[in-house]
Design an enzyme around this catalytic site. Structure first.
Site, mmCIF file in Angstrom:
data_model
loop_
_atom_site.group_PDB
_atom_site.id
_atom_site.type_symbol
_atom_site.label_atom_id
_atom_site.label_comp_id
_atom_site.label_asym_id
_atom_site.label_seq_id
_atom_site.Cartn_x
_atom_site.Cartn_y
_atom_site.Cartn_z
ATOM 1 N N ASP A 42 79.199 31.727 39.683
ATOM 2 C CA ASP A 42 78.159 32.338 40.513
ATOM 3 C C ASP A 42 77.014 32.737 39.596
ATOM 4 O OD1 ASP A 42 80.174 32.137 42.375
ATOM 5 O OD2 ASP A 42 80.028 34.208 43.070
ATOM 6 N N ASP A 83 81.985 33.501 55.967
ATOM 7 C CA ASP A 83 82.139 34.716 55.160
ATOM 8 C C ASP A 83 82.308 35.879 56.131
ATOM 9 O OD1 ASP A 83 81.586 33.068 52.941
ATOM 10 O OD2 ASP A 83 79.442 33.342 53.213
#
Ligand SMILES: O=C(O)c1ccccc1N[C@@H]1O[C@H](COP(=O)(O)O)[C@@H](O)[C@H]1O
Length: 247
Positions: free
Chosen positions: A14, A133
């Site tokens: 990330d 998510d």
């Protein structure tokens, strides 16, 4: 003879402000930095990864982007790359696909611009996944800061539109090393016949065994982030573990 399927492992890189980071619950400001994203990605590749899960967190949060760096990392990989973060319109999608990544993950767009997502699913098929998510059963978008509807209603819509696969993240677990939400994974697998990639909470090899046990239900892969960076186990150990438990 029944086909043996090994859980795919996707080590995560990330990227925030040019650095490889991990967040807790995906919250901006909780970053721990792990240095160069390219070095991290190459290390996972050297350790035997077949996939890299690469996220542009600035693009997901709307705080800029790391597009050039993300493209550089993707192009340097000999393995498959799943790209996500800030892919929300034709420009960002075409730029992402042009890096040569294997597939992209759409998050916010699936919640806010469903017609566009239906169109790109029809155009690009397997190269499009949707990231679901969730907090509870509520989807979150825009850097996980805004509610975006019900998980199961959205899943039904995306199934109808032909979405190839889902990356399911329990936000409450993400970056916490508290173990994956196996009930959520079972429940999503029961609601769709598409493959599911599990994300959030992996802390141990036992967690990977537990996710691998869901391969017959439809779990295809697992994203592993914090546990690798925190050295809870090595990627080599993780790959050996999932090979050993292939159903
Ligand atoms: O991965 C994270 O930690 C993360 C945290 C906060 C927001 C997004 C995060 N990652 C991934 O980004 C895409 C969603 O981006 P967008 O909504 O399409 O811009 C999704 O794959 C998330 O899992």
């Amino acid at each position: 003879m029944a086909e043996t399927r090994t859980l795919e492992l996707l080590p995560a890189v990330d990227v925030r402000d040019g650095q490889a980071v991990r967040l807790v619950h995906g919250e901006s400001g909780t970053e721990t930095s792990y240095g160069s994203p390219l070095e991290a990605a190459l290390a996972w590749q050297r350790a035997g990864a077949k996939w890299l899960h690469l996220v542009d967190l600035d693009a997901a949060f709307g705080t800029g982007d790391n597009r050039a760096l993300i493209a550089e990392v993707t192009r340097a990989m000999d393995i498959k790359v799943e790209l996500s973060g800030g892919i929300r319109d034709d420009d960002t999608l075409l730029a992402a696909l042009a890096t040569g990544c294997t597939r992209v993950n759409l998050g916010t767009a699936a919640l806010e611009t469903p017609e566009w997502v239906a169109k790109v699913i029809a155009e690009h098929g397997e190269r499009i996944a949707v990231g679901l998510d969730v907090r509870g059963t509520t989807l979150r978008g825009r850097g996980w800061t805004r509610d975006g509807g019900d998980l199961y209603e959205t899943l039904e819509r995306l199934d109808t539109e032909g979405c190839a696969r889902y990356v399911v993240t329990d936000i409450a677990k993400d970056g916490t090393l508290q173990g994956p939400n196996l009930d959520l994974l079972r429940s999503v697998c029961a609601a769709t016949d598409r493959p599911v990639v599990a994300s959030g909470g992996v802390s141990s090899l036992a967690d990977l065994r537990a996710i691998a046990a869901l391969v017959p239900d439809g779990v295809e892969g697992a994203i592993v982030g914090k546990a690798l960076y925190a050295k809870a186990f090595t990627l080599e150990e993780a790959l050996e573990t999932v090979r050993a438990v292939a159903p």
